[in-house]
Design a protein around this motif. Structure first.
Motif, PDB file in Angstrom:
ATOM      1  N   GLY A  59     -67.139 -12.529  -6.121  1.00  0.00           N
ATOM      2  CA  GLY A  59     -65.855 -13.078  -6.555  1.00  0.00           C
ATOM      3  C   GLY A  59     -66.007 -13.955  -7.784  1.00  0.00           C
ATOM      4  N   ILE A  60     -67.024 -14.789  -7.797  1.00  0.00           N
ATOM      5  CA  ILE A  60     -67.276 -15.666  -8.954  1.00  0.00           C
ATOM      6  C   ILE A  60     -67.599 -14.826 -10.190  1.00  0.00           C
ATOM      7  N   LYS A  61     -68.388 -13.766 -10.004  1.00  0.00           N
ATOM      8  CA  LYS A  61     -68.731 -12.885 -11.123  1.00  0.00           C
ATOM      9  C   LYS A  61     -67.486 -12.218 -11.696  1.00  0.00           C
ATOM     10  N   LEU A  62     -66.622 -11.713 -10.812  1.00  0.00           N
ATOM     11  CA  LEU A  62     -65.409 -11.042 -11.285  1.00  0.00           C
ATOM     12  C   LEU A  62     -64.481 -12.025 -11.985  1.00  0.00           C
ATOM     13  N   ALA A  63     -64.402 -13.248 -11.478  1.00  0.00           N
ATOM     14  CA  ALA A  63     -63.514 -14.261 -12.059  1.00  0.00           C
ATOM     15  C   ALA A  63     -63.871 -14.553 -13.515  1.00  0.00           C
ATOM     16  N   ALA A  64     -65.144 -14.417 -13.858  1.00  0.00           N
ATOM     17  CA  ALA A  64     -65.589 -14.691 -15.229  1.00  0.00           C
ATOM     18  C   ALA A  64     -64.940 -13.730 -16.232  1.00  0.00           C
ATOM     19  N   THR A  65     -64.595 -12.526 -15.798  1.00  0.00           N
ATOM     20  CA  THR A  65     -64.014 -11.529 -16.706  1.00  0.00           C
ATOM     21  C   THR A  65     -62.545 -11.258 -16.410  1.00  0.00           C
ATOM     22  N   ASP A  66     -62.005 -11.952 -15.411  1.00  0.00           N
ATOM     23  CA  ASP A  66     -60.611 -11.764 -15.024  1.00  0.00           C
ATOM     24  C   ASP A  66     -59.717 -12.658 -15.896  1.00  0.00           C
ATOM     25  N   ASP A  67     -58.884 -12.043 -16.739  1.00  0.00           N
ATOM     26  CA  ASP A  67     -58.022 -12.803 -17.652  1.00  0.00           C
ATOM     27  C   ASP A  67     -57.013 -13.672 -16.918  1.00  0.00           C
ATOM     28  N   LYS A  68     -56.725 -13.345 -15.666  1.00  0.00           N
ATOM     29  CA  LYS A  68     -55.746 -14.125 -14.908  1.00  0.00           C
ATOM     30  C   LYS A  68     -56.344 -15.423 -14.369  1.00  0.00           C
ATOM     31  N   ILE A  69     -57.678 -15.487 -14.263  1.00  0.00           N
ATOM     32  CA  ILE A  69     -58.352 -16.689 -13.779  1.00  0.00           C
ATOM     33  C   ILE A  69     -58.767 -17.538 -14.977  1.00  0.00           C
ATOM     34  N   LYS A  70     -58.244 -18.755 -15.050  1.00  0.00           N
ATOM     35  CA  LYS A  70     -58.525 -19.641 -16.187  1.00  0.00           C
ATOM     36  C   LYS A  70     -59.701 -20.577 -15.950  1.00  0.00           C
ATOM     37  N   GLY A  71     -60.035 -20.795 -14.691  1.00  0.00           N
ATOM     38  CA  GLY A  71     -61.151 -21.681 -14.393  1.00  0.00           C
ATOM     39  C   GLY A  71     -61.341 -21.826 -12.898  1.00  0.00           C
ATOM     40  N   ILE A  72     -62.308 -22.642 -12.508  1.00  0.00           N
ATOM     41  CA  ILE A  72     -62.639 -22.848 -11.099  1.00  0.00           C
ATOM     42  C   ILE A  72     -62.496 -24.319 -10.749  1.00  0.00           C
ATOM     43  N   SER A  73     -61.894 -24.583  -9.595  1.00  0.00           N
ATOM     44  CA  SER A  73     -61.765 -25.935  -9.058  1.00  0.00           C
ATOM     45  C   SER A  73     -62.565 -26.042  -7.767  1.00  0.00           C
ATOM     46  N   ILE A  74     -63.509 -26.997  -7.719  1.00  0.00           N
ATOM     47  CA  ILE A  74     -64.261 -27.285  -6.489  1.00  0.00           C
ATOM     48  C   ILE A  74     -63.620 -28.530  -5.898  1.00  0.00           C
ATOM     49  N   ASP A  75     -62.789 -28.355  -4.890  1.00  0.00           N
ATOM     50  CA  ASP A  75     -61.892 -29.425  -4.423  1.00  0.00           C
ATOM     51  C   ASP A  75     -62.176 -29.783  -2.967  1.00  0.00           C
ATOM     52  N   ASN A  76     -62.658 -31.023  -2.741  1.00  0.00           N
ATOM     53  CA  ASN A  76     -62.933 -31.508  -1.376  1.00  0.00           C
ATOM     54  C   ASN A  76     -63.625 -30.431  -0.537  1.00  0.00           C
ATOM     55  N   ASN A  77     -64.843 -30.145  -0.894  1.00  0.00           N
ATOM     56  CA  ASN A  77     -65.512 -28.947  -0.428  1.00  0.00           C
ATOM     57  C   ASN A  77     -66.017 -29.012   1.019  1.00  0.00           C
ATOM     58  N   PHE A  78     -66.920 -29.946   1.315  1.00  0.00           N
ATOM     59  CA  PHE A  78     -67.604 -30.010   2.614  1.00  0.00           C
ATOM     60  C   PHE A  78     -68.219 -28.649   2.950  1.00  0.00           C
ATOM     61  N   ILE A  79     -69.081 -28.192   2.071  1.00  0.00           N
ATOM     62  CA  ILE A  79     -69.651 -26.851   2.162  1.00  0.00           C
ATOM     63  C   ILE A  79     -70.433 -26.654   3.452  1.00  0.00           C
ATOM     64  N   ILE A 113     -55.687 -19.631  -6.193  1.00  0.00           N
ATOM     65  CA  ILE A 113     -56.071 -18.620  -5.219  1.00  0.00           C
ATOM     66  C   ILE A 113     -57.404 -19.043  -4.621  1.00  0.00           C
ATOM     67  N   SER A 114     -57.499 -18.980  -3.312  1.00  0.00           N
ATOM     68  CA  SER A 114     -58.720 -19.409  -2.628  1.00  0.00           C
ATOM     69  C   SER A 114     -59.835 -18.391  -2.843  1.00  0.00           C
ATOM     70  N   ILE A 115     -61.065 -18.855  -2.766  1.00  0.00           N
ATOM     71  CA  ILE A 115     -62.206 -17.949  -2.937  1.00  0.00           C
ATOM     72  C   ILE A 115     -62.248 -16.927  -1.799  1.00  0.00           C
ATOM     73  N   ALA A 116     -61.763 -17.307  -0.603  1.00  0.00           N
ATOM     74  CA  ALA A 116     -61.744 -16.362   0.519  1.00  0.00           C
ATOM     75  C   ALA A 116     -60.844 -15.171   0.195  1.00  0.00           C
ATOM     76  N   ASP A 117     -59.667 -15.445  -0.380  1.00  0.00           N
ATOM     77  CA  ASP A 117     -58.755 -14.360  -0.758  1.00  0.00           C
ATOM     78  C   ASP A 117     -59.276 -13.600  -1.975  1.00  0.00           C
ATOM     79  N   TYR A 118     -59.812 -14.349  -2.923  1.00  0.00           N
ATOM     80  CA  TYR A 118     -60.271 -13.691  -4.148  1.00  0.00           C
ATOM     81  C   TYR A 118     -61.490 -12.803  -3.874  1.00  0.00           C
ATOM     82  N   ALA A 119     -62.305 -13.162  -2.883  1.00  0.00           N
ATOM     83  CA  ALA A 119     -63.456 -12.326  -2.511  1.00  0.00           C
ATOM     84  C   ALA A 119     -62.994 -10.978  -1.977  1.00  0.00           C
ATOM     85  N   ILE A 120     -61.863 -10.971  -1.255  1.00  0.00           N
ATOM     86  CA  ILE A 120     -61.290  -9.702  -0.781  1.00  0.00           C
ATOM     87  C   ILE A 120     -60.824  -8.876  -1.972  1.00  0.00           C
ATOM     88  N   HIS A 121     -60.159  -9.545  -2.912  1.00  0.00           N
ATOM     89  CA  HIS A 121     -59.703  -8.888  -4.140  1.00  0.00           C
ATOM     90  C   HIS A 121     -60.894  -8.303  -4.910  1.00  0.00           C
TER      91      HIS A 121
END
Length: 392
Positions: free
Chosen positions: A85-105, A284-292
């Protein structure tokens, strides 16, 4: 006679209802299973939210029902799904950037490292990465340190104090209680059973744990130092003296860039993508974008393939499942891969603390048989490969 008729009509009605209900479930499942190829919609000027507050496995898991395919489950929130998902986002014109928000990974350190490396690669696209947290755990900060700008709540906290290990010992407890563990130990560094044999850590165990922790800490410091432009020696000082424990100290130590409340952080994101403050931020959440991403990157039929087999979890004697490694499933997968002419090589991804010696030996045997037919490459990039995990 009238009573018998009523009983029979009632039974017939119940059977008819059950049949119609069952057929309805099958019909509904067929409709759901034949949905559109791309059920996830990515809007223009969206920000990808990298919130990883769910357990992350190397392989998310896939369950197939031969007779009821509409019940099949194919999760797309595994480690490599997220990286795709992160790799695809790099070339996806609709994705402008990434937000790491209150993660608790909820991932191991090696998985966090893999995600961090993927984010570093993403930055080469020229798109932004920003991070915000009320509380940064040490692992969260390690991931977030890759961001262009790091935000922290004014009354937030940060855990940055290095790595340590603690161990409980039960030898005295056994002697006082009269209950004694019968264990077999082989080798100086086989420390899993040491708590039942000693009252304190042995020199050999202390040596191996120290080497392990120092190796991890050195890697973390090196990565953070490179991203934050802070000398590694200074990072040691910050950790030893807890000089990043609150927002003010963290900013003074250059561990973060800005102190702000969450609404101010969101306003900053809006400014970064060029929308007004009164407009809603599209995310869009990474969980949803990973499905995409999984749909977009769907493999086409090919005569040359590499089979990836995951050995994830405790090794047990039996079939195994998505949480446990069993010789039944592993043996069947290896046999299928070596007999498939389209499969030219096998990658065995190991993330296991070990377990059953018998099951480990049986899996090892299947790997040896596969090696005689085609190449087998082992990836020990998971969080752990110990005991039986090392054997296989």
């Amino acid at each position: 006679m009238e009573f018998i008729k009523r009983v029979l009509s009632t039974l017939t009605g119940i059977m008819l209802f059950c049949l119609l209900f069952f057929l309805g479930i099958i019909f509904l499942g067929a409709i759901m299973g034949s949905g559109g190829d791309d059920v996830i919609t990515v809007k223009d000027n969206s920000v990808l939210e990298l919130t990883l507050d769910f357990p992350i496995k190397d392989y998310a898991g896939k369950t197939e029902f031969a007779e009821y395919p509409f019940l099949n489950e194919d999760e797309k929130n595994g480690l490599f799904n997220i990286i795709d998902g992160i790799k695809l986002a790099a070339t996806d014109d609709k994705i402008k950037g990434i937000s790491i928000d209150n993660n608790f990974i909820q991932a191991g350190l090696s998985q966090t490292k893999a995600l961090r490396d993927a984010l570093l690669k993403f930055k080469e696209s020229g798109k932004f990465i920003v991070a915000y947290a009320d509380i940064y755990t040490q692992k969260d900060y390690y991931l977030s340190s890759v961001a262009d700008t790091i935000f922290m709540n004014p009354v937030g906290a940060m855990e940055f104090k290095g790595l340590y290990s603690e161990q409980l010992y039960f030898k005295d407890l056994q002697e006082k209680s009269g209950v004694k563990m019968e264990v077999v130990r082989f080798g100086k560094y086989k420390s899993a059973v040491e708590p039942f044999l000693e009252n304190e850590m042995s020199d050999n165990n202390r040596e191996q744990i120290s080497v392990y922790l120092n190796s991890l800490w050195t890697e973390m410091k090196r990565d953070i130092s490179k991203s934050r432009m802070i000398d590694e020696a200074e990072l040691n000082t910050i950790a030893d003296s807890l000089l990043a424990r609150n927002a003010t100290l963290a900013k003074s130590s250059k561990m973060i860039d800005k102190i702000a409340y969450h609404d101010e952080y969101i306003d900053g994101l809006k400014y970064a993508i060029g929308i007004e403050n009164d407009k809603k931020l599209k995310t869009i959440s990474i969980a949803d974008y990973a499905i995409h991403a999984a749909d977009k990157l769907k493999l086409k039929s090919n005569q040359n393939r590499i089979a990836v087999i995951y050995a994830e979890g405790e090794i047990i004697y039996g079939e195994g499942d998505e949480d446990k490694v069993g010789q039944g499933t592993m043996g069947a997968s290896l046999k299928k891969a070596r007999e498939d002419d389209k499969v030219k090589a096998v990658v065995l991804r190991i993330n296991s603390p070990g377990g059953s010696a018998v099951a480990s030996e049986l899996i090892w045997r299947e790997i040896e048989l596969t090696k005689k037919v085609k190449p087998v490459i082992v990836s020990m990039g998971g969080n752990v490969a110990a005991s039986g995990g090392v054997i296989i």
